[in-house]
Design an enzyme around this catalytic site. Sequence first.
Site, PDB file in Angstrom:
ATOM      1  N   GLY A  44      14.426  20.859  -9.324  1.00 49.79           N
ATOM      2  CA  GLY A  44      13.089  20.310  -9.528  1.00 49.79           C
ATOM      3  C   GLY A  44      12.968  19.012  -8.749  1.00 49.79           C
ATOM      4  O   GLY A  44      13.985  18.405  -8.383  1.00 49.79           O
ATOM      5  N   HIS A  87      11.475  17.463 -17.993  1.00 50.16           N
ATOM      6  CA  HIS A  87      12.122  16.435 -17.168  1.00 50.16           C
ATOM      7  C   HIS A  87      11.179  16.004 -16.033  1.00 50.16           C
ATOM      8  O   HIS A  87      11.011  14.804 -15.776  1.00 50.16           O
ATOM      9  CB  HIS A  87      13.439  17.005 -16.633  1.00 50.16           C
ATOM     10  N   GLU A  88      10.546  16.990 -15.361  1.00 48.29           N
ATOM     11  CA  GLU A  88       9.649  16.667 -14.231  1.00 48.29           C
ATOM     12  C   GLU A  88       8.376  15.981 -14.706  1.00 48.29           C
ATOM     13  O   GLU A  88       7.907  15.026 -14.079  1.00 48.29           O
ATOM     14  CB  GLU A  88       9.293  17.936 -13.438  1.00 48.29           C
ATOM     15  N   CYS A 106      19.802  14.103 -12.597  1.00 49.20           N
ATOM     16  CA  CYS A 106      18.566  13.772 -11.889  1.00 49.20           C
ATOM     17  C   CYS A 106      18.920  13.298 -10.492  1.00 49.20           C
ATOM     18  O   CYS A 106      19.860  12.511 -10.324  1.00 49.20           O
ATOM     19  CB  CYS A 106      17.814  12.677 -12.643  1.00 49.20           C
ATOM     20  N   LEU A 107      18.156  13.770  -9.506  1.00 53.07           N
ATOM     21  CA  LEU A 107      18.436  13.357  -8.126  1.00 53.07           C
ATOM     22  C   LEU A 107      18.229  11.850  -7.941  1.00 53.07           C
ATOM     23  O   LEU A 107      18.792  11.277  -7.011  1.00 53.07           O
ATOM     24  CB  LEU A 107      17.541  14.145  -7.159  1.00 53.07           C
ATOM     25  N   GLN A 149       9.492  10.644  -7.183  1.00 52.45           N
ATOM     26  CA  GLN A 149      10.874  10.518  -6.679  1.00 52.45           C
ATOM     27  C   GLN A 149      10.922  10.358  -5.162  1.00 52.45           C
ATOM     28  O   GLN A 149      11.930   9.933  -4.612  1.00 52.45           O
ATOM     29  CB  GLN A 149      11.718  11.746  -7.070  1.00 52.45           C
ATOM     30  N   HIS A 151       8.798  12.381 -15.242  1.00 52.19           N
ATOM     31  CA  HIS A 151       8.763  11.553 -14.022  1.00 52.19           C
ATOM     32  C   HIS A 151       7.336  11.072 -13.718  1.00 52.19           C
ATOM     33  O   HIS A 151       7.155  10.011 -13.123  1.00 52.19           O
ATOM     34  CB  HIS A 151       9.257  12.355 -12.808  1.00 52.19           C
TER      35      HIS A 151
HETATM   36  O1  GNR Z   1      18.400  19.231 -10.009  1.00 57.77           O
HETATM   37  C1  GNR Z   1      18.186  18.886 -11.175  1.00 57.77           C
HETATM   38  N1  GNR Z   1      18.909  19.462 -12.168  1.00 57.77           N
HETATM   39  C2  GNR Z   1      18.614  19.294 -13.514  1.00 57.77           C
HETATM   40  C3  GNR Z   1      19.565  19.705 -14.436  1.00 57.77           C
HETATM   41  C4  GNR Z   1      19.311  19.588 -15.783  1.00 57.77           C
HETATM   42  C5  GNR Z   1      18.111  19.076 -16.223  1.00 57.77           C
HETATM   43  C6  GNR Z   1      17.169  18.650 -15.321  1.00 57.77           C
HETATM   44  C7  GNR Z   1      17.409  18.769 -13.969  1.00 57.77           C
HETATM   45  S1  GNR Z   1      16.186  18.269 -12.830  1.00 57.77           S
HETATM   46  C8  GNR Z   1      17.200  17.827 -11.469  1.00 57.77           C
HETATM   47  C9  GNR Z   1      16.363  17.449 -10.264  1.00 57.77           C
HETATM   48  C10 GNR Z   1      15.525  16.236 -10.587  1.00 57.77           C
HETATM   49  O2  GNR Z   1      15.951  15.110 -10.631  1.00 57.77           O
HETATM   50  N2  GNR Z   1      14.263  16.449 -10.864  1.00 57.77           N
HETATM   51  O3  GNR Z   1      13.470  15.422 -11.208  1.00 57.77           O
HETATM   52 NI    NI Z   2      14.753  13.945 -12.110  1.00 57.99          NI
END
Ligand code: GNR
Ligand code: NI
Length: 172
Positions: free
Chosen positions: A46, A136-137, A94-95, A51, A140
């Site tokens: 995601g 999660h997204e 999270c990246l 980001q 953000h």
């Molecule tokens: O790549 C991602 N893996 C992930 C693993 C578990 C829960 C959420 C994520 S999202 C993350 C990519 C990211 O930072 N998206 O905002």
């Molecule tokens: Ni993230």
Amino acid sequence: MSLLPILIAPDPRLKVQALTVDKIDEGLNRLIDDMFETMYQAPGIGLAAPQVGVAKRLVVIDIAKKDEDRQPMALLNPEILWFSDETSDYEEGCLSVPEHYAEVTRPARVRVRYMDRQGEIREIEAEGLLSTVLQHEIDHLTGKLFVDHLSTLKRGMILRKLEKAKKQAVRM
Ligand code: GNR
Ligand code: NI
């Protein structure tokens, strides 16, 4: 297409409230394509526009496994309409928080309304990994990171390490 630099926490641009997308034009389509390319290259499942430094309510997701066909989803103005009382725990990363992982408790299932890149309003109900990634997204887009769901102590430890790594990087 081009790869976009991903912001690393702590960064004030990751804490902003993103703005509603009001038109799907060439610039937005290009941004969506660049976000997919950036997400696949990372690799991640995601990516939210904040980001990559763009304060718009836009996320891309693909939870397909490596050996499966791609399942790209672009969601404009996503909003959670409903979430279950039942929760589930998932080890998140999270990246924008590289090399740190922690268990996060969230509602197990969600119903999300969004606009697709053709401008159609859609609704999906999700559970499991897709439910986690959607939440999660969407976090953000209101300046929230998964570490904001952890204890102050755990969050502080992670953010201090990231800050230190950033300061090291500029010296090198
Ligand atoms: O790549 C991602 N893996 C992930 C693993 C578990 C829960 C959420 C994520 S999202 C993350 C990519 C990211 O930072 N998206 O905002
Ligand atoms: Ni993230």
